[in-house]
Enzyme design. Sequence first.
Site, PDB file in Angstrom:
ATOM      1  N   HIS A   1       0.821  -1.208   0.000  1.00 40.98           N
ATOM      2  CA  HIS A   1       0.000   0.000   0.000  1.00 40.98           C
ATOM      3  C   HIS A   1       0.860   1.265   0.000  1.00 40.98           C
ATOM      4  O   HIS A   1       0.533   2.244  -0.671  1.00 40.98           O
ATOM      5  CB  HIS A   1      -0.915  -0.002   1.225  1.00 40.98           C
ATOM      6  CG  HIS A   1      -1.824   1.177   1.307  1.00 40.98           C
ATOM      7  ND1 HIS A   1      -3.057   1.222   0.679  1.00 40.98           N
ATOM      8  CD2 HIS A   1      -1.695   2.368   1.941  1.00 40.98           C
ATOM      9  CE1 HIS A   1      -3.632   2.385   0.922  1.00 40.98           C
ATOM     10  NE2 HIS A   1      -2.836   3.093   1.694  1.00 40.98           N
TER      11      HIS A   1
ATOM     12  N   HIS B   1     -10.468   2.963  -1.262  1.00 39.60           N
ATOM     13  CA  HIS B   1     -10.668   2.409   0.078  1.00 39.60           C
ATOM     14  C   HIS B   1     -11.470   1.134  -0.068  1.00 39.60           C
ATOM     15  O   HIS B   1     -12.601   1.020   0.413  1.00 39.60           O
ATOM     16  CB  HIS B   1     -11.360   3.431   0.985  1.00 39.60           C
ATOM     17  CG  HIS B   1     -10.720   3.551   2.320  1.00 39.60           C
ATOM     18  ND1 HIS B   1     -11.400   3.383   3.495  1.00 39.60           N
ATOM     19  CD2 HIS B   1      -9.439   3.795   2.680  1.00 39.60           C
ATOM     20  CE1 HIS B   1     -10.571   3.534   4.520  1.00 39.60           C
ATOM     21  NE2 HIS B   1      -9.376   3.781   4.063  1.00 39.60           N
TER      22      HIS B   1
ATOM     23  N   ASP C   1      -0.845  14.625   5.988  1.00 37.63           N
ATOM     24  CA  ASP C   1      -1.962  13.975   6.678  1.00 37.63           C
ATOM     25  C   ASP C   1      -1.525  12.677   7.329  1.00 37.63           C
ATOM     26  O   ASP C   1      -0.537  12.062   6.942  1.00 37.63           O
ATOM     27  CB  ASP C   1      -3.107  13.733   5.681  1.00 37.63           C
ATOM     28  CG  ASP C   1      -3.164  12.309   5.176  1.00 37.63           C
ATOM     29  OD1 ASP C   1      -3.982  11.545   5.685  1.00 37.63           O
ATOM     30  OD2 ASP C   1      -2.378  11.979   4.269  1.00 37.63           O
TER      31      ASP C   1
ATOM     32  N   GLY D   1      -1.512   9.709  -8.529  1.00 35.82           N
ATOM     33  CA  GLY D   1      -2.187   8.443  -8.767  1.00 35.82           C
ATOM     34  C   GLY D   1      -2.016   7.522  -7.582  1.00 35.82           C
ATOM     35  O   GLY D   1      -1.476   7.894  -6.540  1.00 35.82           O
TER      36      GLY D   1
ATOM     37  N   SER E   1      -3.735  -0.099  -6.172  1.00 34.87           N
ATOM     38  CA  SER E   1      -4.272  -0.967  -5.129  1.00 34.87           C
ATOM     39  C   SER E   1      -4.206  -2.390  -5.660  1.00 34.87           C
ATOM     40  O   SER E   1      -4.967  -2.765  -6.550  1.00 34.87           O
ATOM     41  CB  SER E   1      -5.715  -0.573  -4.797  1.00 34.87           C
ATOM     42  OG  SER E   1      -6.284  -1.503  -3.894  1.00 34.87           O
TER      43      SER E   1
END
Length: 992
Positions: A247, A320, A504, A781, A784
Site C-alpha cells: 500500500h 478504500h 496527513d 495516482g 491498489s
Amino acid sequence: MAHRIEIAFKKGIRDALGEKIKRRIIENLRLPVDRVRTIDVYTIDGRLSAKDLKQAAAGPLSDPVIQQFAVDRPLADHFDWMIEVGFRPGVTDNVGKTAREAVALLLKQPPAEAPGIYTSRQYLISGPLEASDAQNIAASLLANDLIERYEIVDGKAWDRRKGMPAHVPRVAGLDAPAINEIDLNVSDRKLLKISREGILALNLEEMQVLRDYLRDAAVVGRRKKVGLGRKMTDVELECLAQTWSEHCKHKIFNSFITYRDEAGRILEIDSLFDTYIRGATKTVRKRLGKKDWCLSVFVDNAGVIRFNDDYNLVFKVETHNSPSALDPYGGALTGIVGVNRDPFGTGKGSKLIFNTDVFCFAPPDYDRPLPRRILHPRRIYEGVREGVEHGGNKSGIPTVNGCIVFDERFLGKPLVYCGTAGIMPARLNGEATHTKEIVPGDLIVMTGGRIGKDGIHGATFSSEELHEDSPVTAVQIGDPITQKKMTDFLLMARDRDLYRAITDNGAGGLSSSVGEMARLSGGCEIDLRKAPLKYAGLQPWEILLSEAQERMSLAIDPAKIDAFLALAKKMDVEATVLGCFTDSGTFHVRYGDETVACLDMAFLHDGLPQMRLEAHWRPPRHAEPSFPEPADPGGALKAMLARLNICSKESVVRQYDHEVQGGSVVKPLVGAANDGPSDAAVIRPLLDSFEGVVTSNGICPRYSDIDAYHMAACAIDEAVRNAVAVGGSLERLAGLDNFCWCDPVQSEKTPDGRYKLAQLVRANMALYDYATAYGVPCISGKDSMKNDYQIGETKISIPPTLLFSTIGVIKDVRKAVTMDAKKPGHLVYILGTTYRELGGSEWYALHGHIGNDVPKVNAARAKKLYQALSRAIEAGLVASCHDCADGGLGVALAETAFAGGLGLTVDLSRVPREGVARNDELLFSESQSRFVVTVSPPAKAAFERMLKGNVCAEAGRVTAEETLRISGIDGKPMIDEDIHELKAAWQKPLNF
C-alpha cells in the site's frame, strides 16, 4: 450511573427511515413485514439530575414539533420483534460525540467533563416473522457484527415496565504499556510465521533483510546507545511493515519485471512506475518546455498544476476497497474524508473545492448464496453511497463527478474510488505554496482527532486479499465534523504563517506521516506518551500505527508554537507537541523516557529489496458471438438503457450536495428536467472570476477480459473526451491514474500471476502511449493490488481496472456546454468513425457474450478531432455535445433526446462507419473518440469549416415532437420511440 433517553416520532409523523428499512426487508430478504418504526436511543454515562436529563432530551436531542422523548423508560410498544443496534466499544460514534458536545453546552460544562454519550437505534418490526427471520434481518441488514452489537426482543416477551437495560460500550482496557521484543534470528519458516501471524504482509526476502539489519555491528552499536539490543521491538517491526507495505511502497509497481509477449520477445522493465507513469509525465513536460504548467508531481500527497498566475490546483484520487468490503459505510466515509486530507496536506495546504467518486460493485440484485465474510452487494451499494454522502456533505465540499460500474467479480471486493481537488494561492508570505521544507529543530505537532485502535494494520491489510483472519481493527469510521473544524483552523494558521510543513495521518498513522516528513530534515525524535488517546489501553506500537482519522502532522518553528496552540484552543481544535525533527539520520521513538524504536532513516525508507517478477502475455480468445439483428430495435434500445452500467444513477447523485460553495456550473445532472447524465463537471472555484475547472473520469474494466492495453487506452480516451465534451481542451489537462488489480504475483494461490502481471504491464504501456500522445501528464495516482477474496476453496478476483481521472482549466465557464438537445431545428452531427468493435460491449453482454474485437483508440486522429471540437465549443458554435461511451451511439442519441425533452430524427446511413453492415452493430458498437453534437442552423457553415479534416457528418435534426426516430443503414425506419418511455426504461433499474 447510566441513563437511557429514547426519542421517537409522534403519532401521525412519517418515519422515513422505518419505511426505508421495511422496503429493504421486503425487497432484499423477501420477508413479509407490515410496518417498521425506529427509536433513537442515547445512553448517558454519568451522574445527571432528573432535571438535566429532561433538559437534554427536550433540548438538543429531540425536535419537540415531531418527536417525543422518554427518560429511563421505554417508548417501544405494539411490535412483533424489536432489534436494538449499537456500536461496539471503541468504535467511532459521531452522533454520540456531537450529542456530548451539545449537552456540555446546555449544562455549561467543559466538553472534557461532560458525560459520555453513546447512541443506538431500535427497530420495531411488525409482521408474521419467526425468530430466525428476526436474526436474519439483524445480521444481514441492520448490523455489521464487526463494529456493532445487537439485541433481539420478542414482542410477546416484552415487559414495558422494565424496558431495555442501559448498555455502555466503553473501552475497558488497562493502561499497561509494554514493549515486546521479537527475535528475528530464526529460521526462514519462523520468519514467515512471524509475518503471517502479525499481519505484517512481508515476504521471506523482506523478513530476511530485517534479520540481517540486526546482524550489522554498526547498527547494533547505535542501538545500544539508546537502550536497544539485537532484537527488534514490536514498535520497530510494525513500523517497518507498514512503511514497506504494498500500500505504501508500491512494491509491484517498482519491481523489476521480465515481460514475455506472445511471440516470445522479452522486455526487461525496471519499475513500471518510473518507466511508464513517471516516464510519460517527464516526456510531456519536456515537450512543454518553458510553458510547463506542472508544479509538483509524484512527490507529495497530491499533484499540483498551475491554475493561473495567482492560484494552483491540487488533485488526488484514492481507493478504500478493503475496509469498504468489511464495513461499507465506515470504509467509504473514511475513504472520502481521508482523500480530503491529501490535497489539504499538499504543499502548504489547499482549500478543498470538489469531490469525485467512482464505485465498482457486484449487481445489487445478486440472488445466489454468498461466500463467508462477504456482505450482500445491495448492502455494500447502499452503505458506500451513504458513507460518501455523510463524509462529503458534512464537510461542505461539493461532489461533482463520478460513476458506478457493475460486474459480478466485484463481489469479493468493491472498488471505492474517492477524489478531492483543492485550490491554493501560488504564493503566501513571499514563498511558493506547492513545496515543503523542514528545518532541524522544528516541532512535531499532531492536530485534529485523537488516537484509537481503529485503523490499526490498515496499510498492511490493504496489501493482502480479503481472507478469514482479516483484522477488524482495520476498519475506521471518519468524523467529518471534527475534520471540518480542523481544516478551517489550519487554513487560518496557514495564512498566518504559523507552520512550515503539513501532511496527513493516513496509512500507517504517525509512523507514516512523521516518518515521511523526517526525510526533509534528516531525522526525528517523537514521544508517543504525549499523544492524545481516545481511551486508555493502547500499546506504544498501536499509538504509532493507528490510522484513526481527522489528524494532520505539522512541522512548526518553535518561535511560532505558542501562537499556533493559542489559535487551536480558540477554534476548539486539539493540538499536541509530540517531539521534534532532527538531522540525526534516525527515526527515534520514545515512550516517555524509554526508547521503543530507533531505525536508520535510510533503512526505513530505502532498505526494502526490489521484487523480481515475471510476466507472460498470451492473448485470450473468446467465442465469437452469432445472433440475428433484433426484431424489435426499439425494445432492444430500451433493454440497453436499462443495463446497470448504462441506466440512470440519479438515485445516488441526488444524495450528494453539488451546489455547496456556489461554484458548480456544469452539474452531475443536466438538461430540461436536470436529470440527464452529464459527461463531466465544470466549477468556478473563484467566484470573482469566470475561469473554471473541468473534471472527468474514464473507466471500462470489462475490456480487460480481452486486452488490458486497450482497456487502459479506452479509459484514458473516455476521460479526455468527457472533458472535451463540456468545453475543456488538451491545452491544460492533467490526469490521475488509479490502478486496481487482482494479485499479479505468481504463487501457489495465484497460479495465473504471470498473466495478470502481463495485463498490468500492458495497461501501463497504454498509459504511456496515450498520455504522451494527448499531451496529458499524470500528476498523481495510486495503485491498489491484491483485490481478491480467498477463503477456503473460493477465490474471487476483480477484473483488472484502471480509473483515469482528469483535471483541467477552462478559460471561461460561460462557454461550457451540456449534453442535452436544446432547440427544435438544430442539426445533429456524428463526430468520429464507428467500427465493428463490440468486444466487451454492453450489447454483447446483454446477449451473454464477451467477443474479441475490443475498441481501439487512434490517438492521432482523436487528438486532431478533440482540438477542433474544443475550438468550435469555445467559438460558441456547439449547442450540445455528448460523448459515445457505454452502449454506443444508440444510447448517446437517446440520452441527448430525453435529457433535452426533445425528439431526434437520425439517418444511420449518414453515420460515418467502417466495416459495419448491421444496424444493431452501428447503434451499439463502443468505438471510442465519438460524439453526438447539435448545432444551430446559422452556425452550420462555421462549424463544418472548423471541423474540416476530421470525421464529421450531419445525420439528423432535433424535433419538437418528443420521439426518437432512427432509420437504418438501408434508409428504412427502424426505431420510433417516445422519449419519455425511453427515459422511464433508463431511470427504473436503480430507482429504489
